[in-house]
Design a protein around this motif. Structure first.
Motif, PDB file in Angstrom:
ATOM      1  N   ASN A 176       0.835  -1.211   0.000  1.00  0.00           N
ATOM      2  CA  ASN A 176       0.000   0.000   0.000  1.00  0.00           C
ATOM      3  C   ASN A 176       0.867   1.256   0.000  1.00  0.00           C
ATOM      4  O   ASN A 176       0.547   2.248  -0.656  1.00  0.00           O
ATOM      5  CB  ASN A 176      -0.942  -0.001   1.198  1.00  0.00           C
ATOM      6  CG  ASN A 176      -2.054  -1.011   1.056  1.00  0.00           C
ATOM      7  OD1 ASN A 176      -2.395  -1.436  -0.037  1.00  0.00           O
ATOM      8  ND2 ASN A 176      -2.619  -1.425   2.173  1.00  0.00           N
TER       9      ASN A 176
ATOM     10  N   GLU B  44       2.117   1.734  -3.497  1.00  0.00           N
ATOM     11  CA  GLU B  44       1.030   2.201  -4.360  1.00  0.00           C
ATOM     12  C   GLU B  44       0.777   3.693  -4.164  1.00  0.00           C
ATOM     13  O   GLU B  44       0.575   4.440  -5.131  1.00  0.00           O
ATOM     14  CB  GLU B  44      -0.241   1.404  -4.062  1.00  0.00           C
ATOM     15  CG  GLU B  44      -1.390   1.753  -4.968  1.00  0.00           C
ATOM     16  CD  GLU B  44      -2.625   0.920  -4.689  1.00  0.00           C
ATOM     17  OE1 GLU B  44      -3.714   1.352  -5.110  1.00  0.00           O
ATOM     18  OE2 GLU B  44      -2.510  -0.144  -4.044  1.00  0.00           O
ATOM     19  N   CYS B  45       0.817   4.140  -2.921  1.00  0.00           N
ATOM     20  CA  CYS B  45       0.618   5.566  -2.648  1.00  0.00           C
ATOM     21  C   CYS B  45       1.755   6.406  -3.223  1.00  0.00           C
ATOM     22  O   CYS B  45       1.519   7.513  -3.720  1.00  0.00           O
ATOM     23  CB  CYS B  45       0.482   5.809  -1.148  1.00  0.00           C
ATOM     24  SG  CYS B  45      -1.082   5.213  -0.465  1.00  0.00           S
TER      25      CYS B  45
ATOM     26  N   GLU C 236       1.081   6.742  -6.901  1.00  0.00           N
ATOM     27  CA  GLU C 236      -0.008   7.703  -7.123  1.00  0.00           C
ATOM     28  C   GLU C 236       0.475   9.137  -6.888  1.00  0.00           C
ATOM     29  O   GLU C 236       0.070  10.053  -7.600  1.00  0.00           O
ATOM     30  CB  GLU C 236      -1.206   7.386  -6.235  1.00  0.00           C
ATOM     31  CG  GLU C 236      -1.906   6.091  -6.590  1.00  0.00           C
ATOM     32  CD  GLU C 236      -2.480   6.096  -7.994  1.00  0.00           C
ATOM     33  OE1 GLU C 236      -2.976   7.145  -8.452  1.00  0.00           O
ATOM     34  OE2 GLU C 236      -2.446   5.030  -8.627  1.00  0.00           O
TER      35      GLU C 236
END
Length: 79
Positions: free
Chosen positions: A10, A13-14, A17
């Motif tokens: 996670n 992924e952040c 992004e």
């Protein structure tokens, strides 16, 4: 997959992004999310290391001493 691995995924992924974000405020928010996931990953990794360092004791072998020094069997069992 262990909990810390999910947290790390996670986090990554952040970060991805955040790199794709077009506005400074959006990028900042993604980086804040990433930071929180990283904290969770580090905490989970530390807990896993602590758990690995504690030898498992069978429930029927757990004892404690009462105030008089006598051993008494503990009825505590892990969840």
């Amino acid at each position: 997959m262990d909990g810390y691995q999910v947290f790390r995924a996670n986090y990554e992924e952040c970060r991805v992004e955040a790199d794709k974000a077009t506005s400074p405020s959006s990028k900042a928010q993604w980086l804040l999310f990433a930071e929180e996931w990283l904290k969770q990953a580090e905490a989970a990794e530390a807990q896993q290391r602590r758990d690995a360092a504690i030898p498992a004791v069978p429930a029927n072998k757990r004892t404690t001493q009462n105030r008089g020094g006598a051993d008494i069997t503990s009825r505590w069992t892990p969840l």
